[in-house]
Design a protein around this motif. Sequence first.
Motif, PDB file in Angstrom:
ATOM      1  N   THR A 168      -4.017   5.768  -6.620  1.00 34.55           N
ATOM      2  CA  THR A 168      -5.031   4.767  -6.249  1.00 34.55           C
ATOM      3  C   THR A 168      -5.655   4.122  -7.490  1.00 34.55           C
ATOM      4  OG1 THR A 168      -5.512   5.865  -4.169  1.00 34.55           O
ATOM      5  CG2 THR A 168      -7.228   4.423  -5.031  1.00 34.55           C
ATOM      6  N   ARG A 200      -3.241   1.119  -3.755  1.00 32.31           N
ATOM      7  CA  ARG A 200      -4.216   1.552  -2.753  1.00 32.31           C
ATOM      8  C   ARG A 200      -3.486   2.294  -1.645  1.00 32.31           C
ATOM      9  NH1 ARG A 200      -4.527  -1.088   2.103  1.00 32.31           N
ATOM     10  NH2 ARG A 200      -3.475  -3.090   2.357  1.00 32.31           N
ATOM     11  N   GLN A 201      -4.244   3.085  -0.919  1.00 32.89           N
ATOM     12  CA  GLN A 201      -3.653   3.813   0.201  1.00 32.89           C
ATOM     13  C   GLN A 201      -3.758   2.974   1.478  1.00 32.89           C
ATOM     14  OE1 GLN A 201      -5.480   7.677   0.924  1.00 32.89           O
ATOM     15  NE2 GLN A 201      -3.585   8.458   1.806  1.00 32.89           N
ATOM     16  N   ALA A 211       0.858  -1.190   0.000  1.00 30.66           N
ATOM     17  CA  ALA A 211       0.000   0.000   0.000  1.00 30.66           C
ATOM     18  C   ALA A 211       0.890   1.234   0.000  1.00 30.66           C
ATOM     19  CB  ALA A 211      -0.909  -0.005   1.233  1.00 30.66           C
ATOM     20  N   ASN A 270      -2.492   8.874  -1.755  1.00 30.58           N
ATOM     21  CA  ASN A 270      -3.541   8.364  -2.652  1.00 30.58           C
ATOM     22  C   ASN A 270      -3.272   8.800  -4.099  1.00 30.58           C
ATOM     23  OD1 ASN A 270      -4.093  11.057  -2.638  1.00 30.58           O
ATOM     24  ND2 ASN A 270      -6.170  10.903  -1.831  1.00 30.58           N
TER      25      ASN A 270
END
Length: 160
Positions: free
Chosen positions: A48, A72-73, A41, A45
């Motif tokens: 994303t 993804r965050q 991750a 963001n």
Amino acid sequence: MRTSVLFVCLGNICRSPLAEAVFRSLVEAEGLADRFTIDSAGTSNYHTGDSPDARTVSTAAVRGVRVEHAARQVTPEDFSRFDYILAMDAENLRRLERVVSKLDRAVEVRLLREYDPEAEDSAEVPDPYFGGTRGFEDVHDLIERACRGLLAHIRAQRGM
Ligand code: 4NP
């Protein structure tokens, strides 16, 4: 119980999806795939939903590692789901530690290169995003060495 490992960088398109893929290939080679949950991750963001950077994918492919991930965050839930959270650099570690200091759960949050036997204290995986292909090759080497050390550390700690 599976051991869960999360790799974290800024954008989740260059370094951490590579670390995820390299670590997974090492785990598979040691016949431990069913003992681990592995993910990555980003602290931002910015990307994303994006696929990994094409330079990460091609550099890894040359070394026989397939990198597949959707960026993804990091979420608050990650801190309850994962046993080990590995940051690529000090800035990302700092962002993670802000959350971890409020937890009562034991989650090991460290710089990935703590497990690189050739690295000095506080060594980072440098951000290759704004550089050339060579940077991606160097990053792959650092990540592979550190991931081998990390797997040995986890196996020793968990008696695997
Ligand atoms: P990563 O690399 O953190 O290794 O995924 C980066 C990707 C994107 C950006 C910075 C670093 N960016 O600024 O968009």
